[in-house]
Design a protein around this motif. Structure first.
Motif, PDB file in Angstrom:
ATOM      1  N   SER A  46      -1.422  12.894  31.538  1.00 30.42           N
ATOM      2  CA  SER A  46      -0.417  13.864  31.085  1.00 30.42           C
ATOM      3  C   SER A  46       0.896  13.658  31.814  1.00 30.42           C
ATOM      4  O   SER A  46       1.967  13.765  31.214  1.00 30.42           O
ATOM      5  CB  SER A  46      -0.906  15.279  31.340  1.00 30.42           C
ATOM      6  N   ASP A 174      -0.760  14.181  23.492  1.00 31.88           N
ATOM      7  CA  ASP A 174      -1.578  14.377  24.700  1.00 31.88           C
ATOM      8  C   ASP A 174      -2.812  15.182  24.336  1.00 31.88           C
ATOM      9  O   ASP A 174      -2.756  16.390  24.168  1.00 31.88           O
ATOM     10  CB  ASP A 174      -0.749  15.092  25.762  1.00 31.88           C
ATOM     11  N   GLU A 175      -3.932  14.505  24.218  1.00 31.27           N
ATOM     12  CA  GLU A 175      -5.200  15.148  23.870  1.00 31.27           C
ATOM     13  C   GLU A 175      -5.004  16.144  22.737  1.00 31.27           C
ATOM     14  O   GLU A 175      -5.268  17.331  22.914  1.00 31.27           O
ATOM     15  CB  GLU A 175      -5.754  15.884  25.096  1.00 31.27           C
TER      16      GLU A 175
HETATM   17 MG   LIG Z   1      -3.846  16.118  30.792  1.00 30.35          MG
END
Ligand SMILES: [Mg+2]
Ligand SMILES: Nc1ncnc2c1ncn2[C@@H]1O[C@H](COP(=O)(O)OP(=O)(O)OP(=O)(O)O)[C@@H](O)[C@H]1O
Ligand SMILES: Nc1ncnc2c1ncn2[C@@H]1O[C@H](COP(=O)(O)OP(=O)(O)OP(=O)(O)O)[C@@H](O)[C@H]1O
Ligand SMILES: [Mg+2]
Lengths: 616, 506, 287, 318
Positions: A46, A174-175
């Motif tokens: 991240s 991000d995810e």
């Molecule tokens: Mg993360």
């Protein structure tokens, strides 16, 4: 590969105290290309994405070089996107939308008319409609709803539409799906892929799920403790990883299609980036560690398009491949054992009434658990899994139906005499999802375990006393029992003196299991106990669970949404949807030959890894 | 209106005087409010048959009076006087003005000052005759406490007469223009006034209780002057530029009263020990900065001026025994007492008189040496007045006694008769002396000044020997006035005088 | 708009345990006040009540660092002596409130049901009128002593603690560790006392510091209005009120106690805020 | 939230309010009744009192009746909004309060505005510049603000700006004209606003910092939403609940503070009235004032609660 859109060289991030978070990361993204950054929690995924967006938290310093279409973007201005052509899809659809703003406004607020003024009124509405349609929302009323009135999948779609409103050429995700249901997950990923192709965007997908990465990405960057350990095309890495860590990750990931005799797991847990600076970050957990691993290990190109940071890959390459193959063997699930019933649930119903609205969480569920048996419960979010588990241990009082545990009617714990409740408590225990809040923060591990042990000391019939000064044995004997329990879950005895804050998530989950085991239960209800853990730690816990079942003969009700996991640890499976049972049977059978359509959808949503790896 | 007395810019022009009083009166009429605070206003609006000028009795609406018998007084009324509403003042009105205080359901606040009044009768067109219940040498002052009101107006207004927003009709040099319980009072010159025309067109009263605020108001010019500055705050006013502090005889006494019915104060040695432990010299000089003098009797010398010459007054006071500050003597007295090892007691003073608190703290510090613990607490004035009025659990009390009329018998009469050792009377020592009771009756019946001086001296001497109280000090009264004004003949009875005539521009 | 563009993107989770200079100073002030409270009279050059009527309202000098007051008492010594009363009242209030608040708050939060309703209605009632105003009315009307004022303030402060602890207890009640203990068979009261309460103690302690500061200011305000404290007592609030009259002659009679109040309250406020930030988040050390 | 639900909510709250007022009035009444000191002495001071006079006064104010009768008599009139006649001031309580209210209201609103404007500004500045000297300065000011007793702040302002510099009047509330009032009440309002400013600044800062930590702010930034819009639409808008809550608390603090400030600046407001009435045992005034304050506080709380519905769509449709 097309000309690079984005080129990152030697990206290094340091926190305020000069601690390194990410060091020397190189990335390349071409137009129309998708790269994946994979790695376990805390590896710096991240942070890397944020650095690229220019959204670093205050106090985090960035160095290195980021060039976009040949132009250097660093250092950039604080609080400002690194480049207007970059956009990012966030992880959690439940928190990324402004709760007080109409969904549509998120899309139109950054749109400008040709004269550069913010779009308003009808023009804005029109754009909102068009752009919602692009992400597959054709109901125009969605634009006027507030985020809380939308489901998670809808919100993520709105979020994607908003992200696309600036017509980016580079999309960071991000995810984007970890907070969603398996079924929705698949839809969103497909949507992202489709849009990326249509717009010919470059995409950086961040995920901890190798399966997802393999399915989506052209090239994969494996990040470990702030350093890249391996880079290569997905197919190549999937077939033959060139770093022991990558191999370990692949091995820890339970396969969805078969049950393994044992899941291999890497020992230990991910170190902090700053602690492994200038060495191979994986050295402490690696089976092949040698002296040269204690020196800097930059990425080295090995073959066409592939790089690895492992300095010994030349020597151990073959061994690595063999280790992977050894895991491959599938075992048949144990035969059904239904003769000795431990728990019998008939037509269980549970309604929640809040603010005048009634939610039917369970609508007549029937379930049986035999002695020493491991029973899985799967279903999408909100299907009633947790509620069912909580009814079993008396944390919820069912609205209707019966729960029998042994020969006791355990429907309503509050009505039962204390003696009976005490007896029930020593038979049925529970473990919870969030490892970080499952232990009293103020008390040491030893104190927690001793308390549980003392509860045993009191003979049934007087268990509900103060618990203090019960005949539980002398201090020394208690210490011994605590050490035994810790050993049982694979922790050293000196952990007894620690507070939960000094433990990692996996370790806490072990302590939580030890605490449940202290009561010598016949059954442990495990509610998503591994879903918050890294794959490598998940594998450790799953291994532990099977070992405990084998050694102690304890039965499990294993609640999860992860079909791959459930296959590894359960004998029989119940599939729940909207509080109703849609299918049940032997785990293998349900997963391999699903009868209900819903089960089939569930299974097809798994970001499946191909079967290639089993080939010798 | 404004509580600050307006912009303040009009004061130097001489047409408006801005004056501060502590709080809103309940009424501008002695019947409704008899506090000094109210009387400052009331005395400019309402007049009695007599008035005070520089502590001397002066004719006002009566031109003369005669004592026709020990209990009968005949008053000749001034002719041609009209009320502020233009109606003539009749003898009827005057009689009514006395009698209304005596009515069955009267709630008159000044009635206690008309104690010996039996009845007032019209005995001529310009004559009213007053009869008393018993001979009373001090009656001559009492008509001050029954200002003349217009009968018809009072009867019409009922309870609301003189209240904020209500009517007031008097014969004084001023008339009420507006009266609000919050915003202050505006008086305007009464064009019908029979006497000399006062200098100020209007007088604005604002309510300022807090000494700090008062000093600020004086500093800023919002207020031109105020009476009765708290002694503990004088230093604050002394530093104000353009403000003159004027000192006058307060005719008051700060006094510590022992309940002689309660142990250990029934013991004269204890009382004397207290008296010796009181450092009056030092306190009046250093703490009150000379704005008070040590006292040895309840009636300060100023009271005597109307009935004795200064030499005689000196003689009277030197003849009264005193206990000067002497810790050794105090210790000796206590050693002889029932409590030679000391004791502990507590005392409260009213928050309106901070200097009493200072005095008590000084006393307490000295008593500490005698192992006597005196716990001092401050309480609101109302609560304090209940405390002493209830006449229960008196133990030890402190008060500053103020004058009602300039005759020495004023405070003697309220403090020492045994008949006053009851609820709602102020013989707080429960002092019972047949001799003193008898002397008081004699003194009141006498009409001869020399004889009265003689008797009252004897009373004070007798009391001084019994030490029912310690006379702590005789305070001065201090007023502040801003340039360009000055004030003449300031004294403690300012509220009973036509004080506005004492204000003059420099 | 450059200023706004500079806004924080996210806020770094401040590393706990590293107090700033300000926090350090606050604890220093607190320590100083505590020392004075314990040893004040011993440290002071004069007795706090010793009068010297020949030397009233003196300006600061070597003999009297902050001068003397209207009765010739040494202001500096009185400030030192005043620390004791400045500490005890607020301390009793803050601790009393903490005790009552913890007891009621935890019970309400954990038990729920009628108990909670009853307790929270009481809290609501206390909240419906401003604290200082009630204190003024009650203490003023009853002409209460200092300790009665303290008692009233305990009653008025406790609802705040109750509310906070109830909220925290409700939050804790739903946490897995409490449910785990229930499933384990640990009796409710024991969970409350041995597990939940220790978790909330830091929160309570931080709140106690803040309550202390508030009570100090409130008691000073009461003293200013002449309520509670006996005249002549070496109490900062009372000294400030009395010093107000003397400010022209010796301003230190007002400035010194005023500063003492403000600094002590600020010290406790800063320390309380810091503890809140540092301790109250404990137990949920991730997120 | 439907209209009917809103009506039900309001109904419940109003019922609660009435109950509360009953309880408070009864408590205050008994408190004053039990308190030392009595009315007759408040009226007559230490003048000698004859028994007839005492009886006449007691009869006039029903003091000869038993406690409950006195309370019920009071209640009967109060229900008809007749709060009787002030014993000490001899004027109808309603008139006195109305008179006093104008000053207190002016002062309160002025002080409240000072608190809200300054508090918001400080809070926003501190949050946006977190960790800088701006932040430390703002936080320091806020702490000092809550740590300094209101009256002390008042005294300092009075001394510096009223006396030493002479910029502002030091006493009174001026003519009833707006500008004169404003000029006279500026110092008191600032003194009054200091505590509120501190409260506001603290809350705003905390809320904004928490707000800026939210995902949606990061998401907005990533989409290129401007800084000002983020502050207004994302930061402040979403912090409105705590900010409005703080504003409600500021009103309460302002009410309390005005008692002290009115003393300090010799303003003839409700606070000063309350204190003097307490001292004078002026039951009707104390009763009416307490009730007035309670009503104000409860209404403010109610408005704050209602504002949540307006602020947050989740509460409306849930
Ligand atoms: Mg993360
Ligand atoms: N504001 C910050 N200041 C300093 N360090 C931080 C900050 N935020 C995160 N970190 C540290 O940076 C490291 C990387 O965090 P990051 O969030 O990038 O991990 P991640 O790979 O995304 O993990 P996850 O899968 O849990 O999201 C972590 O060790 C974390 O403790
Ligand atoms: N305490 C509660 N009060 C009200 N509704 C509840 C409560 N607990 C659960 N529900 C509702 O009951 C339904 C089933 O919830 P449950 O937590 O059992 O689902 P789950 O299958 O465990 O979901 P997940 O996979 O998200 O954990 C959901 O709609 C949920 O909102
Ligand atoms: Mg669940």
């Amino acid at each position: 590969m097309s000309t690079p859109l984005l080129e990152v060289r030697d990206l290094t991030l340091r926190s305020g105290q000069g601690r390194v978070i990410v060091s020397g990361v190189d990335l390349t993204v071409g137009a129309g290309e998708t790269i994946g950054i994979v790695g376990e929690s805390g590896s710096g995924k991240s942070m890397t994405a944020r650095a690229l967006m220019g959204l670093l938290p205050r106090g985090v310093e960035v160095s290195g070089s980021v060039t976009y279409q040949g132009r250097e973007l660093l250092p950039g201005r604080r609080g400002r996107r690194l480049h207007d052509d970059f956009a990012m899809v966030f992880q959690d659809p439940f928190t990324m939308l402004n709760p007080l703003m109409r969904a549509g406004r998120h899309i139109s607020e950054t749109l400008r008319d040709p004269r550069g003024r913010r779009l308003r009124g009808a023009a804005a509405r029109k754009q909102e409609r068009v752009r919602l349609a692009e992400v597959g929302i054709h109901d125009p009323s969605v634009a006027d709803r507030y985020p809380f009135e939308l489901s998670g999948g809808m919100r993520q779609r709105v979020g994607i539409a908003a992200t696309l409103s600036c017509d980016p050429t580079l999309l960071l995700a991000d995810e984007p799906t970890t907070a969603l249901d398996v079924t929705t997950q698949a839809e969103i990923l497909a949507l992202l892929k489709k849009i990326q192709r249509e717009r010919d965007m470059g995409m950086v997908l961040i995920t901890h799920d190798l399966g997802v990465a393999f399915g989506m990405c052209d090239r994969i960057y494996v990040l470990y403790a702030g350093q890249l350990v391996e880079v290569g095309p997905s197919a190549g890495i999937e077939r033959r990883p060139l770093h022991p860590y990558t191999q370990g990750l692949l091995d820890s990931e339970p396969p969805a299609d078969r049950r393994l005799a044992t899941l291999t797991s890497m020992p230990g847990s991910v170190p902090r980036a700053s602690d492994v600076l200038g060495t191979c970050p994986f050295a402490d957990r690696c089976a092949w560690v040698a002296d040269e691993c204690r020196r800097p290990t930059p990425l080295r190109r090995t073959e066409e398009g592939r790089s690895t940071a492992c300095v010994r890959i030349g020597e151990i390459g073959g061994e690595l491949a063999r280790a992977g193959r050894r895991q491959g063997a599938a075992v048949p699930a144990p035969a059904e054992r239904r003769d000795d019933l431990l728990v019998e649930v008939r037509d269980l119903r549970k309604d929640f009434t809040r603010a005048g609205r009634t939610v039917h969480a369970l609508r007549g569920v029937t379930l049986e658990v035999g002695k020493g048996e491991s029973v899985g419960i799967v279903g999408e979010s909100g299907s009633g899994k947790t509620t069912l588990g909580r009814c079993l241990v008396g944390l919820e009082t069912p609205t209707g139906g019966t729960v029998r545990i042994g020969d006791v009617d355990a429907g309503d714990y509050a009505r039962l005499p204390g003696r009976v409740v005490a007896a029930l408590r020593s038979r049925v225990q529970m473990a919870f999802q969030d490892p970080y809040s499952t232990l009293s923060p103020a008390r040491s591990i030893g104190a927690v375990l001793k308390e549980a042990i003392r509860l045993n000391g009191s003979a049934p019939g007087q268990a509900d006393g103060s618990g203090r000064g019960r005949p539980g044995g002398s201090g020394r004997r208690l210490d011994g029992e605590v050490a035994e329990l810790l050993a049982l879950v694979g922790l050293p005895a000196e952990y007894a003196g620690r507070k939960p804050a000094a433990l990692s998530g996996g370790e806490r989950q072990r302590v939580a299991l030890a605490r449940a085991l202290a009561r010598k239960p016949d059954l442990i209800v495990c509610d998503e106990i591994v879903s918050a853990l890294d794959v490598s730690v998940q594998a450790q816990i799953l291994t532990l669970l099977t070992r405990l079942q084998r050694e102690l003969g304890v039965a499990y009700v294993f609640i999860t949404h992860d079909l791959a996991v459930v296959r590894q640890v359960t004998d029989r499976l119940y599939v729940l949807r909207h509080g109703q049972l849609v299918e049940s049977g032997a785990t293998e059978k349900v997963l391999d030959e699903p009868e209900a359509a819903y089960t089939r959808t569930l299974i097809s949503s798994i970001p499946a890894r191909t079967e290639k790896e089993t080939q010798p | 209106g404004s509580s600050g007395g307006g912009s303040g810019s009009t004061s130097p022009t001489g047409t408006t005087l801005n004056w501060a009083i502590a709080s809103a009166p309940r009424a501008i009429d002695m019947y409704g409010d008899f506090s000094a605070n109210a009387n400052v206003v009331s005395s400019l609006v309402n007049e009695g048959l007599v008035t005070l000028g520089n502590l001397k009795l002066k004719p006002a609406l009566a031109t003369s009076w005669k004592r026709t018998s020990p209990t009968t007084y005949v008053y000749s009324l001034r002719e041609g006087v009209t009320f502020s509403d233009g109606n003539p003042v009749t003898a009827e009105d005057v009689a009514f003005s006395f009698n209304r205080h005596l009515a069955e359901d009267s709630t008159s606040q000044s009635v206690s000052h008309l104690k010996t009044l039996k009845k007032a009768k019209v005995t001529g067109e310009h004559e009213v005759t007053v009869t008393l219940t018993k001979p009373d040498a001090t009656w001559v002052y009492d008509p001050m406490f029954a200002p003349v009101v217009e009968k018809s107006v009072v009867e019409k207004a009922g309870e609301q007469y003189g209240a904020p927003g209500g009517t007031v009709v008097g014969t004084g040099p001023y008339t009420v223009k507006s009266f609000s319980a919050s915003d202050g009072i505006v008086l305007r010159r009464n064009e019908h006034y029979w006497g000399p025309k006062p200098a100020f067109e209007e007088i604005h009263f604002s309510y300022i209780a807090d000494p700090n605020s008062l000093s600020l108001a004086l500093r800023s010019g919002d207020v031109d002057g105020s009476f009765g500055i708290a002694l503990s705050n004088v230093s604050q006013f002394e530093r104000l530029k353009g403000v003159t502090l004027t000192e006058g005889d307060a005719l008051a006494t700060a006094s510590l009263m022992f309940d002689m019915d309660t142990k250990p104060f029934d013991d004269i040695h204890v009382r004397r020990a207290f008296a010796y432990a009181w450092d009056a010299e030092s306190f009046t000089k250093n703490v009150l900065r000379g704005h008070a003098t040590p006292a040895n009797a309840i009636s300060s010398p100023g009271f005597w001026a109307n009935i004795a010459d200064p030499a005689k007054v000196d003689e009277v006071f030197t003849s009264i025994p005193a206990q000067p500050f002497d810790m050794a003597a105090a210790a000796r007295e206590l050693a002889q007492s029932s409590v030679p090892d000391g004791f502990s007691t507590s005392i409260s003073y009213p928050d309106s008189r901070p200097e009493l608190g200072q005095a008590l703290q000084v006393l307490a510090e000295n008593l500490k040496q005698l192992k006597i613990t005196l716990k001092v607490t401050e309480i609101p004035y109302t609560q304090w007045s209940t405390l002493i009025s209830e006449h229960k659990d008196l133990t030890i009390q402190i008060a500053q006694w103020n004058p009602d009329y300039p005759d020495p018998s004023d405070l003697i009469l309220s403090q020492y008769p045994s008949s006053h050792a009851v609820k709602n009377q102020y013989n707080l020592s429960n002092y019972r002396s047949d001799k003193v009771d008898k002397l008081i009756d004699e003194e009141l019946a006498s009409t001869d000044d020399a004889e009265r001086v003689q008797i009252m001296t004897e009373i004070l001497q007798t009391v001084a020997k019994d030490v029912p109280n310690v006379n702590l000090y005789w305070p001065k009264t201090i007023m502040a006035i801003r340039d360009p004004y000055t004030y003449q003949n300031y004294n403690g009875m300012y509220a009973s005088e036509l004080w506005v005539y004492n204000v003059s521009a420099k | 708009m450059t200023e706004i563009l500079d806004a924080p993107t996210t806020v770094p989770s401040r590393r706990p345990g590293r107090p700033s200079i300000l926090v350090g100073l606050s604890f220093l002030v607190i320590a100083l006040v505590v020392v004075c409270a314990i040893a004040g009279p011993a440290l002071a050059p004069y007795s706090a009540s010793a009068q010297d009527l020949t030397d009233t309202l003196a300006e600061p000098s070597a003999a009297h660092l902050l001068g003397t007051d209207d009765l010739g008492r040494d202001v500096f010594s009185r400030i030192l002596a005043g620390a004791a009363s400045a500490l005890t009242g607020p301390l009793v209030i803050a601790l009393g409130a903490m005790l009552i608040g913890s007891l009621l708050g935890l019970t309400a939060g954990y038990r729920g049901g009628f108990t909670e309703t009853a307790i929270m209605r009481w809290v609501d009632l206390m909240y419906a009128v401003p604290q200082l105003l009630i204190a003024i009315v009650v203490v003023g009307v009853l002409s209460g002593t200092y300790w009665e004022a303290v008692l009233v303030l305990i009653v008025l402060t406790a609802p705040g603690d109750t509310r906070i602890l109830r909220g925290a207890a409700i939050e804790q009640r739903g946490l897995p560790y409490v449910e785990a203990l229930r499933v384990l068979g640990v009796p409710g009261p024991r969970i409350l006392i041995r597990h939940v309460w220790p978790t909330l103690v830091p929160l309570s302690v931080a709140q106690t510091f803040l309550n202390f500061a508030t009570s100090l200011v409130t008691l000073a305000s009461l003293s200013f209005l002449g309520l509670g404290v006996a005249p002549g007592a070496a109490d900062w609030g009372r000294m400030l009120a009395e010093g107000r009259d003397l400010v022209d002659v010796n301003p230190w009679t007002a400035i010194a106690p005023g500063l003492a109040i403000a600094l002590t309250a600020a010290g406790f406020n800063i320390a309380g805020d810091w503890l809140h930030e540092r301790l109250a988040g404990r137990g949920k050390d991730r997120t | 939230m439907t209209l009917r639900a809103l009506a039900a909510f309001l109904g419940r709250r109003l019922l609660g309010l009435v109950l509360l007022l009953l309880i408070i009035s009864f408590l205050v009444f008994s408190l004053i009744y039990l308190a030392p000191g009595n009315l007759v002495d408040a009226l007559l001071g230490t003048g000698e009192k004859s028994p007839q006079l005492v009886a006449a006064i007691e009869a006039r104010y029903h003091l000869d009746q038993p406690f409950m009768v006195q309370y019920l008599l009071w209640l009967k009139d109060a229900v008809q909004l007749d709060f009787g006649t002030s014993i000490k001031l001899n004027e109808s309580v309603t008139a006195v309060l109305a008179d006093r209210m104008s000053v207190t209201l002016f002062l309160g609103v002025f002080g409240f505005l000072v608190a809200v404007v300054c508090g918001l500004a400080l809070g926003i500045a501190a949050a946006l510049r977190r960790g800088t000297s701006v932040d430390r300065g703002a936080v320091g000011l806020a702490v000092l603000g809550v740590s300094t007793p209101t009256f002390a702040t008042g005294l300092i302002l009075l001394w510096v700006f009223g006396i030493l510099l002479g910029w502002f009047p030091v006493i009174g509330d001026g003519d009833p004209t707006f500008s004169d009032r404003l000029w006279h009440l500026t110092l008191p309002a600032i003194a009054l606003g200091v505590t509120g400013t501190a409260l506001m600044a603290k809350m705003t800062r905390a809320a904004l910092i928490a707000g800026y930590e939210q995902d949606y702010v990061g998401f907005a930034r990533s989409r290129g939403v401007g800084g000002l819009r983020i502050l207004l639409v994302y930061g402040l808008r979403n912090s409105l609940v705590p900010i409005v809550t703080a504003a409600g608390m500021v009103i309460t603090a302002t009410l309390t503070g005005s008692v002290l400030i009115e003393q300090t600046f010799s303003l003839k407001g409700v606070g000063e009235l309350l204190i003097s009435s307490i001292n004078n045992k002026d039951i009707p005034v104390v009763q009416a004032t307490t009730i007035l304050v309670a009503v104000l506080v409860v209404v403010v709380n109610l408005l704050v609660d209602l504002s949540y519905f307006a602020i947050d769509p989740r509460t409306r449709r849930a």
